[in-house]
Enzyme design. Structure first.
Site, PDB file in Angstrom:
ATOM      1  N   HIS A  72      -2.696 -21.958  19.120  1.00  0.00           N
ATOM      2  CA  HIS A  72      -2.257 -21.543  20.457  1.00  0.00           C
ATOM      3  C   HIS A  72      -2.590 -22.633  21.472  1.00  0.00           C
ATOM      4  O   HIS A  72      -3.619 -23.320  21.368  1.00  0.00           O
ATOM      5  CB  HIS A  72      -2.944 -20.240  20.863  1.00  0.00           C
ATOM      6  N   HIS A  95      -5.273 -11.319  11.257  1.00  0.00           N
ATOM      7  CA  HIS A  95      -5.573 -12.266  10.173  1.00  0.00           C
ATOM      8  C   HIS A  95      -7.083 -12.494  10.016  1.00  0.00           C
ATOM      9  O   HIS A  95      -7.634 -13.523  10.387  1.00  0.00           O
ATOM     10  CB  HIS A  95      -4.798 -13.574  10.280  1.00  0.00           C
ATOM     11  N   ASN A 138      -9.507 -15.761   9.782  1.00  0.00           N
ATOM     12  CA  ASN A 138      -8.871 -16.882  10.476  1.00  0.00           C
ATOM     13  C   ASN A 138      -8.899 -16.636  11.977  1.00  0.00           C
ATOM     14  O   ASN A 138      -8.546 -15.566  12.448  1.00  0.00           O
ATOM     15  CB  ASN A 138      -7.430 -17.067   9.989  1.00  0.00           C
ATOM     16  N   ARG A 154     -27.697 -13.714  10.026  1.00  0.00           N
ATOM     17  CA  ARG A 154     -28.377 -13.177  11.207  1.00  0.00           C
ATOM     18  C   ARG A 154     -27.402 -12.750  12.303  1.00  0.00           C
ATOM     19  O   ARG A 154     -27.790 -12.002  13.191  1.00  0.00           O
ATOM     20  CB  ARG A 154     -29.371 -14.208  11.758  1.00  0.00           C
ATOM     21  N   ASP A 212       2.551 -13.971   9.061  1.00  0.00           N
ATOM     22  CA  ASP A 212       2.289 -14.892  10.171  1.00  0.00           C
ATOM     23  C   ASP A 212       3.273 -16.068  10.102  1.00  0.00           C
ATOM     24  O   ASP A 212       2.955 -17.203  10.436  1.00  0.00           O
ATOM     25  CB  ASP A 212       0.842 -15.397  10.126  1.00  0.00           C
ATOM     26  N   ALA A 253      -1.182 -23.499  11.419  1.00  0.00           N
ATOM     27  CA  ALA A 253      -0.285 -23.003  12.471  1.00  0.00           C
ATOM     28  C   ALA A 253       0.674 -21.998  11.869  1.00  0.00           C
ATOM     29  O   ALA A 253       1.842 -22.285  11.615  1.00  0.00           O
ATOM     30  CB  ALA A 253       0.470 -24.162  13.110  1.00  0.00           C
ATOM     31  N   GLY A 254       0.176 -20.796  11.619  1.00  0.00           N
ATOM     32  CA  GLY A 254       0.991 -19.798  10.951  1.00  0.00           C
ATOM     33  C   GLY A 254       1.235 -20.185   9.508  1.00  0.00           C
ATOM     34  O   GLY A 254       0.495 -20.981   8.911  1.00  0.00           O
TER      35      GLY A 254
END
Length: 371
Positions: free
Chosen positions: A132, A207, A210, A218, A265, A300-301
């Site tokens: 993005h 997703h 990802n 922890r 995606d 990217a997808g």
């Protein structure tokens, strides 16, 4: 009448099984000898419900943000590959641009070509933005959230956001109040903040793994919070690049068969080939079937189809019946979609005929064979 196949029905595999279609609806489904001579003898094939993809950006050389004609090309491409129900996913962009794109896609929603619009952004974490455009990201201010939810007259069915942003939990509640699904993704949230988002109504993990921090002993982060809550459906991208097969198996075991949704995606390049494309104004490069930003900094997808996602899930060790459920009944249920996602009398006549290697032989959508 379709007969002779192994039919994946809600209660298990009918072998052999048959499906009778009456117009755009399923009339009957049964096992053994069909009540009349089948019009289509599908011996050696599998018959599954039509696939439901709740996260797809493009395919066939077109993207959902490129206008109604391009959007119809995307729908046609994925329908040929078994997707009979889909959301149109939009990446982060200025609010006015998203309003415009939602309005264009609302035409296809009204026509029944799309089940709705999925906004993957712009309310995402800059630290976990992936492909993005960071310049398009913004906190979920109340007025902006309301504008997007109103756009397209209710066409928006799902919104992915990072709940740690200022106003995050309030945005989750606003999405749910509008009748859409709130999803957690592209987030740097802690375990506690993610739990707060789920309590506010978030029901999907965009997703999983990802676009979010990994599990730490922890600070378990969003992955553990989303996997452990029985109210959350987790998306998995099974293309061999986004997730290692061992992670796919572990996530499927942790979530259980009713809480996994396989998604593509997919971007514009899906089904077309290698080369340079754009996604949300950013250049991406496809090589070896894997889409990445041109600078190589992020995936990217994907270039997946739903049928390829099914094969990827089965290849990772998910039983076929569970993988089919993750592409049909589960995503349909999380969106509250009626009459899709199962081979059941009264449901839409959406089905996929697969060969023994799980390749698509034929697709029936609303009672019509797809060319």
């Amino acid at each position: 009448m379709l007969g002779g196949a192994r039919v994946i029905a809600p209660d298990g595999v009918l072998d052999p099984g048959w499906v009778e279609v009456d117009g755009a609806r399923i009339a009957r489904v049964g096992a053994g000898a069909p009540p009349r001579v089948p019009d289509h003898d599908l011996a050696g094939s599998w018959v599954t419900p039509g696939f439901v993809d709740i996260h797809v950006h493009g395919g066939g050389g077109a993207g959902f943000a490129d206008g109604p004609d391009a959007a119809r090309r995307v729908v046609a491409h994925h329908r040929r590959n078994g997707t009979t129900t889909m959301l149109a996913s939009l990446v982060s962009a200025p609010i006015a641009a998203l309003e415009r794109d939602i309005a264009h896609l609302a035409e296809l929603v009204q026509d029944g070509e799309l089940a709705g619009v999925h906004l993957e952004g712009p309310f995402l974490s800059a630290a976990r933005c992936g492909a993005h455009d960071p310049a398009a990201l913004r906190p979920p201010e109340r007025a902006d959230v309301a504008r997007l939810l109103r756009a397209g007259g209710g066409a928006v069915r799902m919104v992915t956001l990072a709940p740690e942003l200022p106003g995050g939990p309030e945005a989750v509640r606003a999405v749910v109040a509008a009748g859409a699904v709130a999803a957690v993704g592209h987030t740097d949230a802690t375990y506690a903040v993610t739990r707060t988002a789920v309590e506010a109504g978030a029901r999907v993990a965009t997703h999983l793994f990802n676009g979010m921090p990994g599990v730490h002993h922890r600070e378990p982060g969003p992955v553990a919070a989303l996997l452990e809550d029985e109210r959350v459906v987790v998306e998995l991208i099974c293309d061999g690049a986004h997730l290692h097969p061992a992670v796919v198996r572990a996530a499927a075991r942790a979530a259980g068969p009713d809480r996994v949704a396989l998604v593509t995606d997919a971007v514009d390049a899906a089904g077309v080939g290698e080369g340079t494309w754009t996604l949300g104004g950013r250049r991406i490069h496809v090589e070896g079937g894997v889409a990445r930003l041109a600078d190589g900094s992020s995936l990217a997808g994907s270039t997946l189809s739903t049928s390829a996602a099914l094969r990827g899930a089965v290849g990772a060790g998910i039983p076929l019946v569970d993988a089919v459920r993750a592409l049909t009944a589960t995503p349909a249920a999380v969106l509250g979609l009626p009459r899709v996602g199962a081979l059941r009398a009264g449901y839409d006549a959406d089905l996929v005929v697969l060969d023994a290697a799980l390749g698509v032989r034929r697709v029936l959508a609303k009672g019509e064979w797809v060319a």
